[in-house]
Write an enzyme that holds these catalytic residues in place. Structure first.
Site, PDB file in Angstrom:
ATOM      1  N   ASP A  81       0.848  -1.192   0.000  1.00  0.00           N
ATOM      2  CA  ASP A  81       0.000   0.000   0.000  1.00  0.00           C
ATOM      3  C   ASP A  81       0.885   1.243   0.000  1.00  0.00           C
ATOM      4  O   ASP A  81       1.899   1.322   0.708  1.00  0.00           O
ATOM      5  CB  ASP A  81      -0.913  -0.010   1.237  1.00  0.00           C
ATOM      6  CG  ASP A  81      -2.077   0.958   1.100  1.00  0.00           C
ATOM      7  OD1 ASP A  81      -3.226   0.503   0.987  1.00  0.00           O
ATOM      8  OD2 ASP A  81      -1.828   2.188   1.109  1.00  0.00           O
ATOM      9  N   ILE A  82       0.494   2.232  -0.791  1.00  0.00           N
ATOM     10  CA  ILE A  82       1.284   3.463  -0.934  1.00  0.00           C
ATOM     11  C   ILE A  82       1.267   4.291   0.352  1.00  0.00           C
ATOM     12  O   ILE A  82       2.187   5.090   0.595  1.00  0.00           O
ATOM     13  CB  ILE A  82       0.753   4.282  -2.135  1.00  0.00           C
ATOM     14  CG1 ILE A  82       1.814   5.212  -2.689  1.00  0.00           C
ATOM     15  CG2 ILE A  82      -0.522   5.024  -1.792  1.00  0.00           C
ATOM     16  CD1 ILE A  82       1.487   5.773  -4.072  1.00  0.00           C
ATOM     17  N   ASN A  96     -12.950  -3.250   2.402  1.00  0.00           N
ATOM     18  CA  ASN A  96     -13.893  -2.139   2.507  1.00  0.00           C
ATOM     19  C   ASN A  96     -14.830  -2.196   1.313  1.00  0.00           C
ATOM     20  O   ASN A  96     -14.387  -2.266   0.169  1.00  0.00           O
ATOM     21  CB  ASN A  96     -13.140  -0.800   2.523  1.00  0.00           C
ATOM     22  CG  ASN A  96     -12.324  -0.628   3.782  1.00  0.00           C
ATOM     23  OD1 ASN A  96     -12.790  -0.933   4.879  1.00  0.00           O
ATOM     24  ND2 ASN A  96     -11.095  -0.169   3.645  1.00  0.00           N
ATOM     25  N   GLY A 118     -15.741   3.285   3.441  1.00  0.00           N
ATOM     26  CA  GLY A 118     -14.646   4.117   2.950  1.00  0.00           C
ATOM     27  C   GLY A 118     -13.881   3.512   1.796  1.00  0.00           C
ATOM     28  O   GLY A 118     -12.690   3.809   1.616  1.00  0.00           O
ATOM     29  N   GLN A 119     -14.545   2.679   0.997  1.00  0.00           N
ATOM     30  CA  GLN A 119     -13.844   2.117  -0.173  1.00  0.00           C
ATOM     31  C   GLN A 119     -13.486   3.253  -1.129  1.00  0.00           C
ATOM     32  O   GLN A 119     -14.365   3.925  -1.660  1.00  0.00           O
ATOM     33  CB  GLN A 119     -14.709   1.072  -0.888  1.00  0.00           C
ATOM     34  CG  GLN A 119     -13.973   0.447  -2.071  1.00  0.00           C
ATOM     35  CD  GLN A 119     -14.818  -0.594  -2.821  1.00  0.00           C
ATOM     36  OE1 GLN A 119     -15.979  -0.817  -2.499  1.00  0.00           O
ATOM     37  NE2 GLN A 119     -14.214  -1.223  -3.805  1.00  0.00           N
ATOM     38  N   HIS A 133     -10.302  -5.344  -3.377  1.00  0.00           N
ATOM     39  CA  HIS A 133      -8.964  -5.558  -2.824  1.00  0.00           C
ATOM     40  C   HIS A 133      -9.037  -5.957  -1.368  1.00  0.00           C
ATOM     41  O   HIS A 133      -9.880  -5.470  -0.626  1.00  0.00           O
ATOM     42  CB  HIS A 133      -8.084  -4.317  -2.992  1.00  0.00           C
ATOM     43  CG  HIS A 133      -8.713  -3.047  -2.491  1.00  0.00           C
ATOM     44  ND1 HIS A 133      -9.669  -2.355  -3.198  1.00  0.00           N
ATOM     45  CD2 HIS A 133      -8.519  -2.340  -1.352  1.00  0.00           C
ATOM     46  CE1 HIS A 133     -10.034  -1.275  -2.524  1.00  0.00           C
ATOM     47  NE2 HIS A 133      -9.364  -1.255  -1.385  1.00  0.00           N
ATOM     48  N   HIS A 187      -6.990  -5.907   2.131  1.00  0.00           N
ATOM     49  CA  HIS A 187      -5.857  -5.328   2.855  1.00  0.00           C
ATOM     50  C   HIS A 187      -5.320  -6.415   3.789  1.00  0.00           C
ATOM     51  O   HIS A 187      -6.081  -6.990   4.571  1.00  0.00           O
ATOM     52  CB  HIS A 187      -6.306  -4.158   3.741  1.00  0.00           C
ATOM     53  CG  HIS A 187      -6.865  -2.979   3.014  1.00  0.00           C
ATOM     54  ND1 HIS A 187      -6.154  -1.809   2.823  1.00  0.00           N
ATOM     55  CD2 HIS A 187      -8.081  -2.760   2.459  1.00  0.00           C
ATOM     56  CE1 HIS A 187      -6.920  -0.928   2.181  1.00  0.00           C
ATOM     57  NE2 HIS A 187      -8.090  -1.479   1.955  1.00  0.00           N
TER      58      HIS A 187
HETATM   59  P1  5GP Z   1      -9.808   1.352   0.245  1.00  0.00           P
HETATM   60  O1  5GP Z   1     -10.033   2.567   1.091  1.00  0.00           O
HETATM   61  O2  5GP Z   1     -10.416   1.497  -1.134  1.00  0.00           O
HETATM   62  O3  5GP Z   1     -10.194   0.076   0.923  1.00  0.00           O
HETATM   63  O4  5GP Z   1      -8.251   1.239   0.073  1.00  0.00           O
HETATM   64  C1  5GP Z   1      -7.541   1.729  -1.014  1.00  0.00           C
HETATM   65  C2  5GP Z   1      -6.071   1.634  -0.645  1.00  0.00           C
HETATM   66  O5  5GP Z   1      -5.321   1.794  -1.823  1.00  0.00           O
HETATM   67  C3  5GP Z   1      -5.610   2.696   0.350  1.00  0.00           C
HETATM   68  O6  5GP Z   1      -5.067   2.084   1.492  1.00  0.00           O
HETATM   69  C4  5GP Z   1      -4.585   3.506  -0.441  1.00  0.00           C
HETATM   70  O7  5GP Z   1      -3.498   3.926   0.350  1.00  0.00           O
HETATM   71  C5  5GP Z   1      -4.165   2.535  -1.525  1.00  0.00           C
HETATM   72  N1  5GP Z   1      -3.756   3.151  -2.775  1.00  0.00           N
HETATM   73  C6  5GP Z   1      -4.442   4.101  -3.474  1.00  0.00           C
HETATM   74  N2  5GP Z   1      -3.779   4.425  -4.594  1.00  0.00           N
HETATM   75  C7  5GP Z   1      -2.665   3.650  -4.614  1.00  0.00           C
HETATM   76  C8  5GP Z   1      -1.576   3.525  -5.543  1.00  0.00           C
HETATM   77  O8  5GP Z   1      -1.499   4.203  -6.581  1.00  0.00           O
HETATM   78  N3  5GP Z   1      -0.592   2.627  -5.227  1.00  0.00           N
HETATM   79  C9  5GP Z   1      -0.647   1.868  -4.094  1.00  0.00           C
HETATM   80  N4  5GP Z   1       0.375   1.013  -3.888  1.00  0.00           N
HETATM   81  N5  5GP Z   1      -1.654   1.951  -3.211  1.00  0.00           N
HETATM   82  C10 5GP Z   1      -2.650   2.841  -3.467  1.00  0.00           C
END
Ligand code: 5GP
Ligand code: ZN
Length: 110
Positions: free
Chosen positions: A28-29, A83, A89-90, A96, A98
């Site tokens: 994760d970034i 999520n 908060g998706q 995906h 985590h």
């Molecule tokens: P969500 O909130 O949708 O469950 O999680 C999305 C996740 O994707 C977040 O934890 C966010 O930091 C990660 N993320 C978003 N854009 C990027 C990206 O360009 N590269 C990487 N490695 N992670 C990302």
């Protein structure tokens, strides 16, 4: 094309942890724990709601189990989070998982 599909294609760089024909895992970034890896199906699916081929879930869990062992968090424990939609908060509309570990994780989540 969604941001994770661009990562799969290689148009956006990522720190890959694992890859096979069906699954990609990358760091994760914006990590929320010492180990924070996103594990995704290569075939685009928006959310759990759109998921029809449930066999992909077995593939994802097999990869997460393997990564947890390789990252050294299998013994200390870890959390797997999905999520789904607005209230959870998706942020990225590509299913995906985590995989979070390497520190004590509070429960319940906020
Ligand atoms: P969500 O909130 O949708 O469950 O999680 C999305 C996740 O994707 C977040 O934890 C966010 O930091 C990660 N993320 C978003 N854009 C990027 C990206 O360009 N590269 C990487 N490695 N992670 C990302
Ligand atoms: Zn996608």
């Amino acid at each position: 094309m969604c941001i994770f599909c661009k990562i799969i294609k290689g148009d956006i760089p990522s720190k890959k942890v694992y890859e096979d024909e069906k699954v990609l895992a990358f760091r994760d970034i914006d990590p929320k724990a010492p180990v924070h890896i996103l594990v995704i199906p290569k075939q685009h699916v928006d959310t759990v709601d759109q998921l029809e081929d449930m066999s992909v879930v077995a593939d994802l869990f097999a990869v997460m189990k393997k990564i947890a062992a390789e990252e050294g968090i299998a013994g200390s424990g870890y959390r797997i989070v999905v999520n789904h939609g607005k209230n959870a908060g998706q942020a990225v509309p590509h299913l995906h998982f985590h995989l979070l570990g390497g520190r004590e994780l509070s429960w319940p989540p906020g």
